[in-house]
Design an enzyme around this catalytic site. Sequence first.
Site, PDB file in Angstrom:
ATOM      1  N   SER A   1       0.820  -1.206   0.000  1.00 33.60           N
ATOM      2  CA  SER A   1       0.000   0.000   0.000  1.00 33.60           C
ATOM      3  C   SER A   1       0.852   1.252   0.000  1.00 33.60           C
ATOM      4  O   SER A   1       1.954   1.273   0.557  1.00 33.60           O
ATOM      5  CB  SER A   1      -0.899   0.005   1.251  1.00 33.60           C
ATOM      6  OG  SER A   1      -1.520   1.261   1.438  1.00 33.60           O
TER       7      SER A   1
ATOM      8  N   TYR B   1      -2.390  -0.240   9.976  1.00 37.19           N
ATOM      9  CA  TYR B   1      -2.569  -0.810   8.628  1.00 37.19           C
ATOM     10  C   TYR B   1      -1.277  -0.661   7.824  1.00 37.19           C
ATOM     11  O   TYR B   1      -0.792  -1.621   7.214  1.00 37.19           O
ATOM     12  CB  TYR B   1      -3.725  -0.117   7.919  1.00 37.19           C
ATOM     13  CG  TYR B   1      -3.844  -0.490   6.456  1.00 37.19           C
ATOM     14  CD1 TYR B   1      -4.299  -1.750   6.080  1.00 37.19           C
ATOM     15  CD2 TYR B   1      -3.492   0.410   5.451  1.00 37.19           C
ATOM     16  CE1 TYR B   1      -4.400  -2.107   4.738  1.00 37.19           C
ATOM     17  CE2 TYR B   1      -3.596   0.068   4.113  1.00 37.19           C
ATOM     18  CZ  TYR B   1      -4.044  -1.185   3.763  1.00 37.19           C
ATOM     19  OH  TYR B   1      -4.144  -1.529   2.436  1.00 37.19           O
TER      20      TYR B   1
END
Length: 334
Positions: free
Chosen positions: A130, A155
């Site tokens: 990501s 995350y």
Amino acid sequence: MKILVTGAAGFIGFHLIKALLKQQCFIVGIDNLNPYYDVNLKNDRLKILSEHSTEASFKFIKLDLADRTAMASLFADYGFDIVINLGAQAGVRYSIEKPHEYVDSNLVGFVNILEGCRHAKVKHLVYASSSSVYGMNIKQPFSTKDRVDFPISLYAATKKSNELMAHTYSHLYNIPTTGLRFFTVYGPYGRPDMAYFSFTKKILAGEQIDVYNNGEMQRDFTYIDDIVEGIVRIIDKVPTPQQSAATTATAPYQIYNIGNNQPVTLRRFITAIEDACGKKAKENLLPMQPGDVPATYADIDELTADIDFIPQTSIEDGIAKFVEWYKAYYVEQS
């Protein structure tokens, strides 16, 4: 060729499998169908996949990545050639509220993927990282050569951990791995927790939308078709052992940014949605949210050089396609 796609009922997994079904391969898709967002949308994606496939081309299995025994059995039963790991607990802000879900899915689950690849001697593992790994980095555009040691959400920390874990397995067991740092993917059948989804819903309903940082944030919005094209091409770009200037370790390991390479302000983004909806937004201006970043901008030179990746979809065209789908799926059926 046998391909495992995790997160099969998810946004990117669904579109990727649709594309792979046009090729001569057998795909197993797994997903735990968790209720992080509307499970009906996930089931509708799976229904479309079943309508576009045969028993010889696609099989769906409900399975949790964190289930070590079930994952080991899955790899033993099918002997996959390629693994594309898109399954993960998503969402930056949700990771602040539910950290253990990210540990289970993104860390424990990824170890199970790596162990499966190790024992099945998988030819190539492609996995989702990501853009959030860049945290509050100042230098733009973000490059895979930049340090990413300061994540600002759990995350992001799990995604950086995935990259480190993949390198370890590549080095120790010679497993070719490629990590893709996705930059704000959007499009039809997208995730309801994403801003463009909620903006469209509220603008059409005449409700107020929350606009953070006065709409001055920038995002490298990347349309789903461009993302899928990049993943499909990267499958055949199997990394070979290489050594960097910073280490004597060698591993068949690669990391790429995969984004649009043309950051768009939140203001232009909202205007594109307004134009597609045919309605002006009612805005509630708010400061930046915890765990968010002011800008994302992908340096994709390496991906362009290696697989000729050149995104084709403008934000206006992509949002128009999304809003058209949204109206057909939610408005016209209600």
